[in-house]
Design an enzyme around this catalytic site. Structure first.
Site, PDB file in Angstrom:
ATOM      1  N   ASP A  40       0.885  -1.165   0.000  1.00 41.99           N
ATOM      2  CA  ASP A  40       0.000   0.000   0.000  1.00 41.99           C
ATOM      3  C   ASP A  40       0.924   1.216   0.000  1.00 41.99           C
ATOM      4  O   ASP A  40       1.427   1.615   1.048  1.00 41.99           O
ATOM      5  CB  ASP A  40      -0.895  -0.004   1.236  1.00 41.99           C
ATOM      6  CG  ASP A  40      -1.791   1.224   1.307  1.00 41.99           C
ATOM      7  OD1 ASP A  40      -2.213   1.718   0.251  1.00 41.99           O
ATOM      8  OD2 ASP A  40      -2.062   1.698   2.434  1.00 41.99           O
ATOM      9  N   GLU A  92      -1.318  -1.526  -4.739  1.00 42.18           N
ATOM     10  CA  GLU A  92      -2.541  -0.762  -4.958  1.00 42.18           C
ATOM     11  C   GLU A  92      -2.318   0.235  -6.086  1.00 42.18           C
ATOM     12  O   GLU A  92      -1.275   0.869  -6.181  1.00 42.18           O
ATOM     13  CB  GLU A  92      -2.932  -0.030  -3.668  1.00 42.18           C
ATOM     14  CG  GLU A  92      -4.357   0.463  -3.689  1.00 42.18           C
ATOM     15  CD  GLU A  92      -4.825   0.941  -2.324  1.00 42.18           C
ATOM     16  OE1 GLU A  92      -5.255   0.097  -1.525  1.00 42.18           O
ATOM     17  OE2 GLU A  92      -4.730   2.149  -2.076  1.00 42.18           O
ATOM     18  N   ASP A 117      -2.219   0.952   7.363  1.00 41.99           N
ATOM     19  CA  ASP A 117      -1.481   0.761   6.112  1.00 41.99           C
ATOM     20  C   ASP A 117      -1.040  -0.690   5.919  1.00 41.99           C
ATOM     21  O   ASP A 117      -1.032  -1.201   4.805  1.00 41.99           O
ATOM     22  CB  ASP A 117      -0.278   1.707   6.049  1.00 41.99           C
ATOM     23  CG  ASP A 117      -0.715   3.160   6.073  1.00 41.99           C
ATOM     24  OD1 ASP A 117      -1.336   3.592   5.095  1.00 41.99           O
ATOM     25  OD2 ASP A 117      -0.466   3.851   7.079  1.00 41.99           O
TER      26      ASP A 117
END
Length: 172
Positions: A8, A67, A139
């Protein structure tokens, strides 16, 4: 068996999560957050690159999932996010890892069942699905979600490829 690194990305905090995907079962391996100090952007990107490289060398994943960039509040934020993603992707490619990208909505849909899920819902589902003793940091949970989304997508592709035929939109 596939060891999957999920990332991420962020220019201030980059989450990572590693799962071991065995068929339809996912097992937690490791997760954390790379915290980036207030230094010039080029130095932050180097920290991301070096940290992801170190994680790859330590855990030896076979694949990386990251992502995909979404439009942030400002164009400047989106550009910094894209550069952070780039640093992580280059670290993976330098280690000969295949990289897959997933939109945040797809990750949330895959893990929570709702593409508009909030951070707390993601954390709760990651804790539940991976049977973690404690709630992971935001996160890190997002990164584990990216890895799980990739594992689920790969499993779906395997099921579709092994289906003999389709009848009225269903695999048989």
């Amino acid at each position: 068996m596939a060891l999957i690194l999920g990332v991420d990305p962020g220019s201030r905090k980059t989450g990572f999560g590693i799962i071991n995907s065995l068929g339809s079962k996912n097992h937690y391996v490791a997760s954390g957050v790379i915290r980036i100090p207030e230094v010039p952007l080029a130095d932050r990107l180097k920290i991301i690159f070096d940290s992801v490289t170190e994680i790859i060398e330590e855990y030896c994943p076979q694949e990386m999932a990251i992502e995909h960039v979404f439009m942030a509040k400002s164009a400047g934020s989106a550009l910094k996010l894209g550069q952070a993603r780039g640093a992580a992707i280059v670290a993976a490619v330098n280690q000969d890892l295949p990289v897959s990208e997933y939109e945040a909505r797809k990750v949330k849909q895959s893990v929570v069942g709702n593409g508009a899920a909030d951070k707390h819902q993601m954390q709760h589902m990651i804790k539940t699905l991976l049977k973690l003793p404690a709630t992971p940091q935001e996160d890190a949970a997002d990164a584990l979600g990216v890895a799980m989304c990739h594992a689920n997508s790969q499993q779906h592709l395997i099921r579709v490829a092994s289906a003999r035929s389709f009848r009225r939109g269903r695999m048989v």
